[in-house]
Scaffold this motif. Structure first.
Motif, PDB file in Angstrom:
ATOM      1  N   PRO B   2       0.820  -1.235   0.000  1.00 49.27           N
ATOM      2  CA  PRO B   2       0.000   0.000   0.000  1.00 49.27           C
ATOM      3  C   PRO B   2       0.848   1.276   0.000  1.00 49.27           C
ATOM      4  O   PRO B   2       0.789   2.092   0.912  1.00 49.27           O
ATOM      5  N   GLY B  23      -3.159  -0.316   6.072  1.00 53.45           N
ATOM      6  CA  GLY B  23      -4.538  -0.713   5.783  1.00 53.45           C
ATOM      7  C   GLY B  23      -5.067  -1.698   6.809  1.00 53.45           C
ATOM      8  O   GLY B  23      -4.304  -2.260   7.596  1.00 53.45           O
ATOM      9  N   ASP B  26      -3.406  -5.090   6.630  1.00 55.24           N
ATOM     10  CA  ASP B  26      -1.950  -5.081   6.430  1.00 55.24           C
ATOM     11  C   ASP B  26      -1.190  -5.458   7.694  1.00 55.24           C
ATOM     12  O   ASP B  26      -1.529  -5.025   8.793  1.00 55.24           O
ATOM     13  N   VAL B 377      -4.815   1.620  12.358  1.00 56.97           N
ATOM     14  CA  VAL B 377      -5.066   1.472  10.921  1.00 56.97           C
ATOM     15  C   VAL B 377      -5.366   2.841  10.300  1.00 56.97           C
ATOM     16  O   VAL B 377      -6.021   3.677  10.907  1.00 56.97           O
ATOM     17  N   GLY B 378      -4.857   3.037   9.084  1.00 51.06           N
ATOM     18  CA  GLY B 378      -5.120   4.276   8.372  1.00 51.06           C
ATOM     19  C   GLY B 378      -3.983   5.273   8.450  1.00 51.06           C
ATOM     20  O   GLY B 378      -3.966   6.261   7.711  1.00 51.06           O
TER      21      GLY B 378
END
Lengths: 115, 516
Positions: B2, B23, B26, B377-378
């Motif tokens: 990513p 992600g 991930d 996440v993110g």
């Protein structure tokens, strides 16, 4: 009751968020850390004795006992597992941590022959 | 993988592999940027050099030492005004900076004579100081000055002095991290094992990778002393040159910043059999666990528990006050190598902040592994960002605050993003239980600063309200809080003193009988 993969994921998440020992700088360091700390953690969770007579082993035990205590405290399902099941689970965890930190790692520095 | 490609760096395609977004599915085998590589030509990096990493990060915090740069005076730029690694000897090493003042004529004719004159002059000017470190710089490395030979000449002529030479010119690595590595190895090769210490406790540690930023080391030293642990040396904040020569006699290396100092811990383990214990000194829960682990290693865990109980009871209500007011705020965690992973999880858990980005200018992939593993996440993880990428990330992520160094911090201010100095701190120390509350207080003050609120108005187009009067931080932070939280007596703002280090220096510690 979560299945073994879900359990491994929960245990892995705790290690990744709370621990540092799994991220030593070289592949051989990481394998050694994983083997000793997770090996001792498995023994402690099964109520077995561990040898802490050497300083190196005592240091592994410090991290292992922290892990074992937190696992028992945070994951109720440990109390329903037999020792054989715990060993199977911890072996799966060890393989997963080896994969994430060494065998499947994208960290190109792990193979550097020197510190 | 990513990867994240910045619009501003499309013209530098190699940059794409230096940023990833974490992600939901991930793990580290799928999401990890490249790191610790030479800066890509065309990318205006904000890194330090290998000389800076050796001298200004690791060497100079040693307190009882004349630190001299063999090169132009400009190389000594980082001192009192940018660095805050204080020491308990009136900040000798921070107030005074030395350079041999190399000019063009020395590049042509050599600067060894100049170096020797400077060494002797410095020792004569400060006769109470008998220890010196000398740092190679780009210019004198290129002309081949033999610093080791000159240092040995001086030591032969002045037998009461000792000199450490660090050959880490600026070009000697992709970033300051190359200098961290060089000085670690040089110190253990040249100096460790040269002094035999007096052992006063059954429990002896080296505290490694701690630089006493605004007193961090002294906070931790206080805990260790209350536990009856002898801290043989600190590598290197507020550390003593001769104590650091006796590192080989410790029972345990307690490692804080693995990025800058794992090398010497690894070598101490290989050469002297001293185990390495990695700890987190930031945040209530990680610090408590760290103190427990050190106590457990020596069989004195109950002493750690006593400290944890006292400190938590005193400071937790104040941390909670800030958490109520910081929860949900977005933060870019853009400090150096280690703080991004020291803070990535605990700042979310204990202050309620959402980490939307982590970056490191000089960290290795190992640091990113730790940082990405610990953040949510993110989050956007960036290696060695250039200024334009930093700006683009801030415009895109719209953080409420960024934690970074003073140079990128000033850039953030220009686009009205509050920043807190994560390297030298604003009002530290930030380690310890009280320190963590001070950190929360500083973050709160930055996010809710009335001046920053005013800066969000654009006087060229926005209507400027003139009927509301001056607003306080509290009016902004409490505007949407439930009444029960606003009036809670279980929580309170920070009540500590401005200077919490001065009292520590006068403190007396309990005596624990030595068994062996």
């Amino acid at each position: 009751m979560p299945d073994i993969n879900e359990k491994v994921a929960q245990l892995e998440n705790f290690i990744m968020k709370k621990c540092l020992w799994q991220f030593h700088s070289r592949a051989w360091d990481r394998k050694r850390q994983n083997e000793n700390i997770l090996g001792m953690t498995a023994k402690l969770l099964c109520g077995e004795e561990v040898d802490t007579s050497k300083p190196e082993d005592k240091c592994y035990w410090v991290d292992a006992s922290y892990l074992a205590e937190n696992y028992r405290e945070r994951f109720d399902w440990f109390s329903t597992m037999s020792n054989d099941e715990i060993k199977e689970l911890m072996q799966a965890l060890r393989e997963r941590i080896d994969f994430v930190t060494v065998d499947g790692s994208l960290n190109e520095e792990l193979k550097d022959p020197r510190y | 993988m990513p990867y994240h490609e910045f619009d501003c760096s499309k013209c530098i395609p190699e940059r794409k592999k230096h940023a990833v977004v974490k992600g939901p599915e991930d793990d580290l085998t799928k999401a990890l940027p490249l790191g610790y590589l030479n800066t890509i030509p065309g990318s205006i990096s904000e890194r330090g050099c290998a000389y800076c990493g050796a001298k200004h990060v690791i060497g100079t915090p040693m307190k009882d030492v004349i630190h001299i740069s063999h090169g132009p005076t400009g190389c000594t730029y980082d001192t009192w005004q940018t660095k805050r690694y204080i020491s308990d000897n009136d900040n000798f090493q921070l107030k005074r900076t030395f350079a041999t003042d190399v000019k063009e004529k020395h590049i042509v004719f050599g600067a060894e004579k100049l170096l020797k004159e400077n060494i002797i002059e410095a020792f004569r000017a400060f006769p109470e100081i008998k220890r010196m470190t000398i740092y190679q710089t780009c210019a004198t490395a290129l002309i081949g000055d033999d610093i080791d030979a000159i240092a040995q000449e001086v030591m032969d002529e002045m037998p009461d002095v000792d000199i450490f030479v660090c050959n880490s010119p600026g070009f000697g690595g992709p970033s300051q991290s190359g200098g961290h590595h060089k000085i670690n190895i040089a110190w253990i090769n040249q100096k460790v094992g040269n002094v035999e210490p007096v052992i006063t406790s059954d429990y002896v540690i080296n505290y490694v990778g701690e630089y006493n930023i605004q007193g961090d080391q002294e906070i931790m030293l206080d805990f260790f002393r209350r536990m009856g642990i002898q801290v043989l040396s600190t590598f290197t904040g507020n550390g003593s040159y001769d104590e650091l020569r006796s590192m080989h006699r410790a029972h345990l290396n307690v490692l804080e910043c693995a990025r800058s100092a794992e090398y010497i811990c690894n070598e101490l383990r290989v050469r002297y059999g001293i185990p390495r214990l990695d700890i987190d000194g930031f945040g209530f829960e990680p610090l408590a666990s760290s103190l427990r682990k050190v106590g457990r290693f020596f069989g004195i865990e109950e002493r750690a528990e006593k400290i944890i109980e006292e400190e938590s009871a005193r400071w937790k209500p104040e941390l909670d006050w800030y958490k109520e007011r910081l929860t949900g705020k977005k933060i870019c965690l853009w400090p150096g190598g280690s703080k991004l992973w020291h803070w990535a999880n605990v700042i979310h858990e204990e202050m309620g902040l959402d980490v939307v980005s982590v970056y490191t200018k000089f960290g290795h992939q190992g640091d990113m592994e730790k940082g990405i593993a610990r953040c949510e996440v993110g989050a956007l993880a960036i290696d060695d960002p250039n200024e334009l990428e930093g700006l683009e990330a801030m415009y895109k992520l719209k953080p409420d605050i960024i934690l970074t160094g003073k140079r990128p911090g000033e850039v953030a201010k220009k686009i009205r993003v509050p920043y807190l100095n994560a390297h030298a701190y604003h009002n530290g120390p930030y380690k310890g239980f009280e320190g963590w509350v001070r950190f929360a207080r500083d973050i709160y003050n930055a996010i809710y600063s009335p001046i920053h609120q005013l800066s969000y108005l654009d006087i060229s187009k926005d209507e400027i309200p003139d009927d509301g009067g001056f607003k306080t931080q509290r009016m902004y932070s409490d505007a949407t809080l439930p009444e029960a939280v606003k009036t809670s007596s279980a929580m309170r703002e920070y009540t500590g003193k401005y200077d919490i280090i001065a009292e520590l220096r006068k403190r007396e510690y309990p005596e624990f009988n030595k068994k062996q």
